[in-house]
Scaffold this motif. Structure first.
Motif, PDB file in Angstrom:
ATOM      1  N   ASP A  10       2.508  -9.705  10.205  1.00 62.09           N
ATOM      2  CA  ASP A  10       1.606  -8.782  10.097  1.00 62.09           C
ATOM      3  C   ASP A  10       0.248  -9.228   9.804  1.00 62.09           C
ATOM      4  O   ASP A  10      -0.575 -10.385   9.832  1.00 62.09           O
ATOM      5  N   VAL A  11      -0.886  -8.565  10.392  1.00 61.07           N
ATOM      6  CA  VAL A  11      -1.998  -8.603   9.880  1.00 61.07           C
ATOM      7  C   VAL A  11      -2.573  -8.115   8.631  1.00 61.07           C
ATOM      8  O   VAL A  11      -3.123  -9.581   8.194  1.00 61.07           O
ATOM      9  N   ILE A  12      -2.530  -7.507   8.013  1.00 59.68           N
ATOM     10  CA  ILE A  12      -2.685  -7.258   6.230  1.00 59.68           C
ATOM     11  C   ILE A  12      -0.758  -7.580   5.748  1.00 59.68           C
ATOM     12  O   ILE A  12      -0.179  -6.846   5.827  1.00 59.68           O
ATOM     13  N   PRO A  13      -0.256  -8.504   5.285  1.00 60.67           N
ATOM     14  CA  PRO A  13       1.190  -8.872   4.777  1.00 60.67           C
ATOM     15  C   PRO A  13       1.082  -8.008   3.928  1.00 60.67           C
ATOM     16  O   PRO A  13       0.419  -7.500   2.414  1.00 60.67           O
ATOM     17  N   GLU A  14       2.554  -6.982   3.607  1.00 60.83           N
ATOM     18  CA  GLU A  14       2.500  -6.329   2.460  1.00 60.83           C
ATOM     19  C   GLU A  14       3.056  -7.070   1.417  1.00 60.83           C
ATOM     20  O   GLU A  14       2.780  -6.843   0.376  1.00 60.83           O
ATOM     21  N   ALA A  15       3.235  -8.059   1.542  1.00 59.19           N
ATOM     22  CA  ALA A  15       3.951  -9.092   0.387  1.00 59.19           C
ATOM     23  C   ALA A  15       2.809  -9.765  -0.736  1.00 59.19           C
ATOM     24  O   ALA A  15       3.069 -10.172  -1.268  1.00 59.19           O
ATOM     25  N   LEU A  16       1.508 -10.003   0.158  1.00 63.02           N
ATOM     26  CA  LEU A  16       0.726  -9.966  -0.399  1.00 63.02           C
ATOM     27  C   LEU A  16      -0.107  -9.279  -1.398  1.00 63.02           C
ATOM     28  O   LEU A  16      -1.178  -9.022  -2.077  1.00 63.02           O
ATOM     29  N   VAL A  17      -0.433  -7.768  -0.568  1.00 60.93           N
ATOM     30  CA  VAL A  17      -1.147  -6.847  -1.020  1.00 60.93           C
ATOM     31  C   VAL A  17      -0.694  -5.686  -1.007  1.00 60.93           C
ATOM     32  O   VAL A  17      -1.104  -4.504  -2.182  1.00 60.93           O
ATOM     33  N   GLY A  18       0.792  -5.570  -0.998  1.00 66.15           N
ATOM     34  CA  GLY A  18       1.688  -4.529  -1.932  1.00 66.15           C
ATOM     35  C   GLY A  18       1.191  -3.253  -0.240  1.00 66.15           C
ATOM     36  O   GLY A  18       1.308  -3.699   0.423  1.00 66.15           O
ATOM     37  N   PRO A  19       1.607  -1.933  -1.179  1.00 70.10           N
ATOM     38  CA  PRO A  19       1.293  -0.775  -0.109  1.00 70.10           C
ATOM     39  C   PRO A  19       0.105  -1.005   0.667  1.00 70.10           C
ATOM     40  O   PRO A  19       0.390  -0.319   1.986  1.00 70.10           O
ATOM     41  N   LEU A  20      -0.783  -1.516   0.537  1.00 67.50           N
ATOM     42  CA  LEU A  20      -1.897  -1.778   1.115  1.00 67.50           C
ATOM     43  C   LEU A  20      -1.603  -2.261   2.324  1.00 67.50           C
ATOM     44  O   LEU A  20      -1.999  -2.048   3.706  1.00 67.50           O
TER      45      LEU A  20
END
Length: 108
Positions: free
Chosen positions: A52-62
């Protein structure tokens, strides 16, 4: 470990089948052209791929924001293509099969 892999593969296959059913329904109902289907399929592929461009593992639901954005853009593209196709069809453009070059039959 073998059961976990099998379960994940079955879940991915079920999700892919549901996605294809939804795309098929949209194609039939809204007469979406093939380019719109490619946009929807690409968005579906992006959702399935773990990169992902913004990984869920790092920033959660964002991290779901980029997924929603990709799906939203793909849906907008498909709907605009369907709307353009409808306008062209209403103005007299024929989307039927292409005629052979040697055909002597006049267009309808």
């Amino acid at each position: 470990m073998d059961d976990v892999v099998r379960t994940v593969l079955i879940a991915v296959a079920v999700l892919l089948g549901l996605f294809l059913a939804v795309v098929g329904l949209l194609m039939w109902r809204y007469r979406i052209p093939p380019r719109g289907v490619v946009a929807l399929a690409t968005a579906g592929f992006y959702l399935v791929v773990p990169v992902d461009v913004i990984p869920e593992a790092l920033v959660g639901p964002l991290g779901l924001v980029d997924d929603a954005g990709v799906v939203g853009v793909a849906v907008l593209v498909a709907l605009r293509l369907a709307r353009a196709r409808t306008v062209l069809r209403d103005s007299g453009v024929d989307f039927g099969r292409k005629r052979r070059r040697g055909s002597t039959r006049p267009p309808s």
